[in-house]
Enzyme design. Structure first.
Site, mmCIF file in Angstrom:
data_model
loop_
_atom_site.group_PDB
_atom_site.id
_atom_site.type_symbol
_atom_site.label_atom_id
_atom_site.label_comp_id
_atom_site.label_asym_id
_atom_site.label_seq_id
_atom_site.Cartn_x
_atom_site.Cartn_y
_atom_site.Cartn_z
ATOM 1 N N ARG A 48 -10.567 -11.590 1.381
ATOM 2 C CA ARG A 48 -11.224 -12.546 0.837
ATOM 3 C C ARG A 48 -10.729 -13.846 0.865
ATOM 4 N NH1 ARG A 48 -11.556 -9.169 -4.453
ATOM 5 N NH2 ARG A 48 -11.387 -7.572 -2.997
ATOM 6 N N LYS A 54 0.703 -0.951 0.188
ATOM 7 C CA LYS A 54 0.039 -0.041 0.127
ATOM 8 C C LYS A 54 1.069 1.351 -0.055
ATOM 9 C CE LYS A 54 -3.985 -1.898 2.611
ATOM 10 N NZ LYS A 54 -4.909 -1.651 1.556
HETATM 11 N N1 BES Z 1 -8.223 -3.696 4.292
HETATM 12 C C1 BES Z 1 -8.204 -3.372 3.033
HETATM 13 C C2 BES Z 1 -9.468 -2.528 2.925
HETATM 14 C C3 BES Z 1 -9.574 -1.116 3.271
HETATM 15 C C4 BES Z 1 -8.994 -0.208 2.676
HETATM 16 C C5 BES Z 1 -10.281 -0.767 4.218
HETATM 17 C C6 BES Z 1 -8.970 1.173 2.939
HETATM 18 C C7 BES Z 1 -10.663 0.517 4.796
HETATM 19 C C8 BES Z 1 -10.001 1.447 4.003
HETATM 20 C C9 BES Z 1 -8.430 -4.521 2.108
HETATM 21 O O1 BES Z 1 -7.564 -5.591 2.393
HETATM 22 C C10 BES Z 1 -7.848 -4.119 0.825
HETATM 23 O O2 BES Z 1 -6.554 -3.556 0.960
HETATM 24 N N2 BES Z 1 -8.744 -4.124 -0.262
HETATM 25 C C11 BES Z 1 -8.212 -3.552 -1.575
HETATM 26 C C12 BES Z 1 -8.764 -4.458 -2.580
HETATM 27 C C13 BES Z 1 -8.269 -4.522 -3.995
HETATM 28 C C14 BES Z 1 -6.773 -4.709 -3.970
HETATM 29 C C15 BES Z 1 -9.229 -5.118 -4.892
HETATM 30 C C16 BES Z 1 -8.884 -2.195 -1.919
HETATM 31 O O3 BES Z 1 -10.054 -1.837 -1.195
HETATM 32 O O4 BES Z 1 -8.146 -1.163 -2.300
HETATM 33 MN MN MN Z 2 -5.545 -5.384 1.857
#
Ligand code: BES
Ligand code: MN
Ligand code: ZN
Length: 490
Positions: free
Chosen positions: A348, A274
């Site tokens: 997931r 990230k």
């Molecule tokens: N934990 C995150 C989701 C999230 C992001 C929650 C920001 C709250 C605030 C999750 O694991 C994630 O990173 N999801 C990705 C999925 C994508 C790579 C398809 C996302 O939401 O960017």
């Molecule tokens: Mn994630």
């Protein structure tokens, strides 16, 4: 905090603070009238037009020195005494709790004698819940600037002798508030404290009586074939844990509801790392797990006659030489293979194996709770959790529970059209669809592991915590879940 109910004359009730009620139509509760007759306290405020007559607005009044109450808080509870809404009571209780938090008030008496017929229990529940949750403050890793609120006891004063409704409501609200606070507290703890092992220890601390807890380690997860879950844990030095909490308040023959919580104790994104800004907030990526522990906390307090299983999939998501890479293919416990195109879509992957595991409980329903997608935050903001379900009756029940608990969800589609996004050239499915409809394709992925039972998925990415100056976990959706399980608010 202790909660009591007392009946009788107000005259000689000694307290640091007496709370009396006024309504939007300018009518006064009996206690407020009494204060006015005795000390002329209330009409002066009204003459001065000092008080906005809306739920939660209040004025501090000082009675003469010889009065048994040191202070009076005159609070507007809502529009009309006969028809106060739960929303008005919740707002009022929150405002009163906040007002008392910063004062050297050790005990307070809230004169509630005018609650409309039949709603005493609900009012007491909302009041106790608001006090317990508003008096929570994070202390664990601070040594300075700690706030220590003084209030230790709140007494609800009723004029006439009442049945046990007020008392029962207070107990309920207190247990509920403690469950919510448990979820908030675990969410707020930093990732270096709240590890998967820490979550397992917290679950074990709760065990006893009707609650049985067991924890599986990575060796046992390998035996079960949880290849998707373990692929997320691969990059972390912290051992992953699968926590199984079985609350048995009813006969063994009664089918349980299974709650599955996403417990990523820190989500760096893994190799698909990230960006830096606000990455600290990914310590909240275990708020689904925290909500399961919150629900279990309240069940332990209340001992209801139901069966609930809580499953928590706990691991960090880290980059390292051993971490899963984009393009890797793994085999889930269900046997379905997954091409991991983005290691940041890890929620997931851990949840799908837990869903497969849930089958063995022959559940009445399975509800997973997860901070799953940023896309859900874009879609719904911070007010509603995203709800997806393969059974409309279950969805309707959860939506209604959210409304009653003032912890709302909003249903999103789970149409077949969205499933195509998960096609893979190298496995049975990919772990990501495109950016568009990202919360829906995530739910579609999970739905492929939830075919054996009625299932709902709550995406709490927007609701589980707030950022900014008041950064912190909210305890959502513990209220919704407990309302669904127990019908607390009606
Ligand atoms: N934990 C995150 C989701 C999230 C992001 C929650 C920001 C709250 C605030 C999750 O694991 C994630 O990173 N999801 C990705 C999925 C994508 C790579 C398809 C996302 O939401 O960017
Ligand atoms: Mn994630
Ligand atoms: Zn995540």
């Amino acid at each position: 905090m202790d909660f009591l109910v007392k009946t009788g004359q107000l005259d000689n009730l000694r307290t640091d603070c007496l709370i009396v009620q006024i309504y939007g139509d300018k009518s006064l509760s009996a206690a407020a009238k009494f204060l006015d007759t005795r000390y002329g306290l209330v009409s002066r405020v009204l003459q001065l037009n000092d008080l906005t007559l809306k739920a939660g607005h209040y004025s501090w009044l000082l009675p003469p020195e010889n009065a048994p109450f040191k202070r009076v808080l005159l609070v507007c509870v809502g529009a009309k005494a006969e028809s106060l809404s739960p929303q008005e009571i919740k707002n009022t209780a929150a405002a009163v709790a906040k007002a008392l938090k910063n004062k050297p008030v050790k005990n307070a008496v809230w004169s509630v004698e005018n609650a409309p017929a039949g709603s005493a229990k609900l009012f007491a529940t909302l009041i106790a819940e608001a006090f317990v949750t508003h008096f929570y403050s994070y202390r664990e890793t601070k040594t300075q600037n700690l706030t220590t609120p003084a209030l230790a006891k709140l007494t609800l004063h009723t004029r006439e002798k009442t049945d046990s409704s007020w008392r029962n409501g207070l107990q309920l609200g207190k247990a509920l508030g403690e469950g919510i606070n448990t979820a908030r507290h675990l969410g707020n703890l930093p990732g270096n404290v709240c590890t998967p092992s820490y979550l397992a220890k917290q679950a074990q601390t709760l065990a006893g009586g009707k609650l049985n807890v067991s924890v599986l380690d990575e060796k046992q997860l390998t035996k079960l074939g949880m290849g998707a879950f373990l692929s997320v844990a691969a990059g972390s030095e912290e051992p992953a844990k699968f926590i199984i909490m079985q609350y048995r308040g009813a006969a063994a023959s009664v089918q349980p509801t299974v709650l599955v919580g996403k417990g990523i104790t820190f989500d760096t994104g893994g190799i698909s790392i990230k960006p830096g800004p606000a990455m600290d907030e990914m310590k909240f990526d275990m708020c689904g797990a925290a909500s399961v522990l919150g629900v279990m906390t309240t069940l332990q307090r209340l001992q209801p006659r139901i069966n609930v299983v809580g499953l928590i999939v706990a691991t960090e998501n880290m980059p390292s030489g051993r971490a899963t890479k984009p393009g890797d293919v793994v085999t889930s416990m269900s046997g379905q293979t997954i091409e991991i195109l983005n290691t940041d879509a890890e929620g997931r992957l851990v949840l799908c194996d837990a869903l497969t595991y849930a089958e063995r409980f022959k559940p009445k329903a399975v509800i997973d709770i997860a901070t799953l997608t940023g896309a859900c935050v874009i879609a719904l903001g911070n007010h509603a959790s995203g709800l997806f379900a393969n059974d409309q009756a279950l969805a309707d029940e959860l939506l209604a529970a959210g409304v009653a608990a003032q912890d709302r969800a909003w249903q999103m589609p789970l149409w077949d059209e969205y499933q195509k996004g998960l096609d893979s050239n190298f496995a049975d499915m990919a772990n990501v669809g495109g950016r568009e409809g990202g919360s829906i394709t995530a739910a579609c992925f999970l739905s492929r592991y939830a075919k054996a039972f009625k299932w709902a998925h709550l995406d709490i990415a927007g609701t589980a915590w707030v950022g900014g100056g008041g950064k912190g976990a909210t305890g959502r959706p513990v209220g919704l879940l407990l309302q669904y399980l127990l019908g607390i608010y009606n």
